[in-house]
Design a protein around this motif. Structure first.
Motif, short mmCIF file in Angstrom:
data_model
loop_
_atom_site.label_atom_id
_atom_site.label_comp_id
_atom_site.label_asym_id
_atom_site.label_seq_id
_atom_site.Cartn_x
_atom_site.Cartn_y
_atom_site.Cartn_z
N LEU A 79 0.84 -1.20 0.00
CA LEU A 79 0.00 0.00 0.00
C LEU A 79 0.87 1.25 0.00
O LEU A 79 0.59 2.23 -0.70
N LEU B 106 2.23 1.81 -3.54
CA LEU B 106 1.18 2.26 -4.45
C LEU B 106 0.82 3.72 -4.15
O LEU B 106 0.66 4.54 -5.06
N TRP C 74 -8.41 20.67 -23.03
CA TRP C 74 -7.86 19.34 -22.70
C TRP C 74 -6.98 19.42 -21.46
O TRP C 74 -6.93 18.49 -20.65
N THR D 138 -9.22 19.48 -18.48
CA THR D 138 -9.74 18.14 -18.23
C THR D 138 -8.65 17.25 -17.62
O THR D 138 -8.92 16.46 -16.72
N ALA D 139 -7.42 17.41 -18.11
CA ALA D 139 -6.33 16.63 -17.53
C ALA D 139 -6.18 16.96 -16.05
O ALA D 139 -5.95 16.07 -15.21
N ILE E 177 -8.55 17.97 -14.06
CA ILE E 177 -9.68 17.37 -13.32
C ILE E 177 -9.43 15.88 -13.12
O ILE E 177 -9.60 15.34 -12.02
N VAL E 178 -8.98 15.20 -14.19
CA VAL E 178 -8.72 13.77 -14.07
C VAL E 178 -7.62 13.52 -13.03
O VAL E 178 -7.75 12.65 -12.17
N VAL F 107 -9.11 13.95 -9.58
CA VAL F 107 -9.97 12.86 -9.15
C VAL F 107 -9.14 11.60 -8.89
O VAL F 107 -9.40 10.86 -7.93
N MET F 108 -8.13 11.37 -9.70
CA MET F 108 -7.31 10.16 -9.49
C MET F 108 -6.51 10.23 -8.20
O MET F 108 -5.99 9.23 -7.72
N ILE G 42 -6.86 7.73 -5.32
CA ILE G 42 -6.11 6.48 -5.12
C ILE G 42 -5.06 6.63 -4.03
O ILE G 42 -5.13 5.92 -3.03
N ILE H 108 -6.84 7.24 -0.53
CA ILE H 108 -7.48 6.07 0.08
C ILE H 108 -6.42 5.09 0.56
O ILE H 108 -6.50 4.53 1.66
N VAL H 109 -5.41 4.88 -0.28
CA VAL H 109 -4.37 3.93 0.07
C VAL H 109 -3.68 4.34 1.37
O VAL H 109 -3.50 3.54 2.29
N LEU I 292 -14.44 18.78 -10.00
CA LEU I 292 -15.45 18.45 -11.02
C LEU I 292 -16.13 19.74 -11.50
O LEU I 292 -16.43 20.62 -10.71
N ARG I 293 -16.39 19.81 -12.81
CA ARG I 293 -16.85 21.08 -13.39
C ARG I 293 -18.12 21.61 -12.71
O ARG I 293 -18.23 22.79 -12.42
#
Lengths: 234, 499
Positions: free
Chosen positions: B256, B259, B284, B287-288, B290-291, B294-295, B298, B301-302, B346-347
């Motif tokens: 963990l 990661l 773009w 959006t990158a 935002i992605v 959001v990612m 990971i 949480i880990v 998020l938009r």
């Protein structure tokens, strides 16, 4: 946090003493160090439990969402796409713009006029007494397009007479002005001036600006008498 | 190897082939860091107090603009930036230098060599920050958020940073032992990330400005990553060290940890652009951002799972230890603030929260409730080991904890709720597209929430004063009491001044 028991594997006391002598510790600080160290637990280590499988499922789902979302909102990765609903337009399906039409010249000219000319000549085109001559119903604006083009390209200094009043100002050259990057921008602003506020004269087209620019070449600003010798008022 | 490079390596190598036990190593390492760490910690605490004063002034001005309005020196625009820079470059960086280098040296089993350079660099760093903040108050600030200090202090800041950070890297180079612990990855990464962020942003915005919208992109890449790739890894490194260390049990899972580290390194770097959602930059890239934001779920949480499964079943120990009480508060805030941050990117949500006090609340959630609280805990652990004294007063530690915990709680509720209402009112339009509220009405409606922030500021000030007094007492050899023979705890077995 309050462990006081001896840790296993600690070196024999005489070893410690030798090494601490090396670190130049006195007897008092030696005792301090011991008290401190004896209360500390092991330096941290890591267990090797596996990652919970449900977490991996969640992360896979997230990654999947990320891919879809990225693709759907990327504006096709065009540098000029600023909104998510951007669509690429096939150039062959577009009607070419007619830069000589009044539909293009007038709105473009109005925007350029308000941004660059209205400071002096006013949005009403009336100018200010003594300095900035009016453009409304003026013989300088009317008639031979070349006179107006020549003034815009190279500027005009010194006293002139407009509609019976004297004006002594300084009209800058717009031939290389960054707001008028193409000759059709100059054509647009002149066409607007010749058709706004009740003026109704022939439009000025890009080709006219370009040919006069070549004809005049590089030169300084006009003065009031010279311009009328070359392009007399009609 | 030439004679010169051999000599150089010998000069850097922190040990001379001795075989000490682990405990003796720790003693030698602690002694090697003692002076420099004290310098950094004293500076950090002074900057914390200065930053708190600036913060209170800015907070009061935001709802009572006539407060101290007659002096240009203390106008809102300058005081706010002085607060930000005092907290980032004064408090955070000094405390990171102390805690980060000390943790690195301990985990590498390698004492810090050439501490004299650390003193010099530390003094220069703090001179540069002082001059920079004076420059901000005097009106010489740049207009770029997070790098407001006048450009002429930048070379000195950069040079002193390099002279400080290099010792962490040297320790790592000459580490002993096969295994590299998770805290070491975070510290090593951050020691490289921060200078890269700082150098690139200063170059592309101030010294050789890039064209147009590249500047705000660089600006927010930098500003967000100071939190994400400098404070966050250092805060996590401290949490990853202190939780298992104090509890005496291993971190739950190496897998963990790994990661969490790599997903943070991969995703955080992208997230900063979410400050420009809806702005005039290619969609773009937004959006990158935002992605990437959001990612970040990971690594968050880990880390949360890893910490939680380590702490589970030890809650009374957490509550009793001053260190862990602060560190676990910070670690839990990290989880919460990051999940809120991912949502904010998020938009649909960003449309409401952008340009409101919600963002301000979020920034304090990250820098204060997460990072600063963990660093408080780290200082409570570190200082007794450096100077062989105990914290004089458990009561002051308790006051510190509760004032900070309640204070930051009040601030977060006030700014998040107030900011959300502000955003909804700014966006509210009738069917014809006419705004429902005038701008002035919306502003008036934020006043009660801004006052709650000033109230929270008073609580935080009390907490910081309690901490500063305890800090001064331990340095001035105020004794916990004649019967004190062990660490100062907050409950039960407490043997310190807490009665």
């Amino acid at each position: 946090m309050s462990t006081t028991e001896e840790r296993p594997g600690a070196p024999a006391p005489e070893d410690q003493h030798m090494i601490l002598e090396h670190a130049k510790l006195g007897d008092d600080s030696l005792q301090d160090v011991h008290a401190q160290l004896m209360r500390e637990k092991e330096e941290p280590t890591e267990g090797f439990s596996p990652i919970p499988i449900y977490l991996l499922f969640v992360f896979c789902a997230l990654t999947f969402w990320a891919g879809i979302y990225f693709e759907a909102n990327s504006g096709h990765f065009k540098w000029y796409a600023y909104s998510t609903d951007f669509e690429v337009v096939d150039p062959s399906s577009q009607v070419p713009i007619d830069y000589d039409s009044l539909d293009w010249l007038i709105p473009r000219g109005e925007r350029l006029y308000n941004a660059n000319c209205a400071t002096c000549h006013q949005t009403s085109g009336m100018g200010s007494p003594g300095v900035y001559p009016p453009l409304v119903d003026s013989r300088w604006v009317d008639g031979d397009p070349d006179r107006l083009i020549a003034i815009l390209l190279h500027g005009l200094v010194g006293p002139i007479e407009v509609k019976g009043n004297q004006y002594n100002g300084n009209m800058p050259a717009f031939g290389a002005h960054p707001a008028f990057r193409r000759d059709r921008d100059l054509a647009a602003v002149m066409t607007y001036v010749r058709n706004a506020w009740g003026n109704a004269y022939e439009p000025i087209l890009e080709s006219q600006v370009t040919s006069l620019r070549e004809e005049l070449g590089n030169r300084g600003p006009w003065d009031g008498t010279e311009i009328l010798q070359v392009y007399p008022l009609n | 190897m030439s004679a010169l490079s051999t000599a150089f390596t010998k000069a850097l190598n922190p040990y001379k082939g001795r075989g000490e036990s682990e405990q003796i190593q720790l003693a030698v390492i602690d002694r090697s860091m003692r002076g420099p760490a004290l310098l950094f910690l004293i500076s950090a605490v002074l900057w914390l107090l200065a930053g708190t004063v600036f913060a209170l002034m800015a907070a009061i001005k935001s709802h009572t603009p006539e407060f101290m309005a007659e002096s240009a020196f203390w106008t809102f625009g300058r005081v706010r930036s002085a607060h930000l820079n005092a907290m980032i470059y004064g408090w955070s960086n000094n405390v990171i230098f102390a805690v980060g280098l000390w943790l690195m040296a301990r985990l590498c089993r390698a004492p810090i060599r050439h501490g004299g350079l650390l003193y010099a660099a530390g003094v220069f760093w703090n001179i540069a920050v002082t001059v920079g903040i004076y420059g901000i108050l005097a009106g010489d600030m740049t207009s770029v958020e997070w790098i407001e200090m006048p450009p002429n202090v930048v070379p000195l800041l950069t040079l002193s940073y390099a002279l400080i950070a290099v010792w962490g890297i040297v320790s790592f180079r000459y580490r002993r032992g096969e295994h590299v612990y998770v805290s070491q990855w975070y510290i090593l990464g951050a020691l490289f990330w921060f200078p890269w962020l700082y150098f690139v942003s200063q170059t592309m915005i101030i010294f050789a400005p890039a064209r147009g919208v590249i500047q705000p992109i660089t600006n927010w890449w930098f500003a967000h990553n100071v939190l994400g790739l400098w404070m966050t890894p250092m805060g996590l490194a401290a949490a990853y060290y202190l939780i298992p260390k104090v509890l005496g049990k291993p971190i739950h899972s190496y897998y963990l940890s790994i990661l969490g580290f790599w997903s943070l390194a991969l995703f955080y770097n992208w997230a900063g652009v979410h400050h420009l959602i809806g702005g005039p930059i290619p969609v773009w890239l937004q959006t990158a951002g935002i992605v990437g934001s959001v990612m970040m779920v990971i690594p968050v949480i880990v880390t949360a799972v890893n910490h939680h499964l380590t702490v589970v079943g030890e809650h009374s120990a957490v509550w009793k230890s001053p260190t862990l009480r602060f560190v676990v508060f910070g670690a839990m805030s990290y989880t919460l603030v990051s999940l809120i941050g991912s949502t904010m990117s998020l938009r649909d949500v960003n449309e409401i929260t952008h340009f409101t006090h919600f963002t301000v609340g979020h920034a304090h959630h990250g820098v204060y409730a997460f990072f600063t609280m963990i660093m408080f805990g780290a200082i409570y652990f570190m200082l007794p080991r450096l100077i062989y004294r105990e914290w004089p007063s458990a009561t002051l530690i308790r006051i510190h904890f509760w004032c900070c915990a309640i204070g930051i709680g009040v601030m977060l509720v006030g700014l998040h709720v107030g900011g959300w209402i502000q955003g909804m009112q700014l966006n509210a339009v009738t069917e014809d597209g006419v705004p429902v509220y005038t701008f002035l009405e919306v502003m008036q409606n934020t006043r009660p929430w801004l006052m709650s922030r000033s109230f929270s500021g008073i609580l935080l000030t009390i907490g910081h004063l309690a901490f500063a007094i305890n800090f001064a007492w331990i340095l001035l050899r105020v004794q916990p009491g004649p019967e004190a023979s062990g660490p100062t705890l907050l409950q039960g077995e407490s043997v310190g001044g807490g009665k």
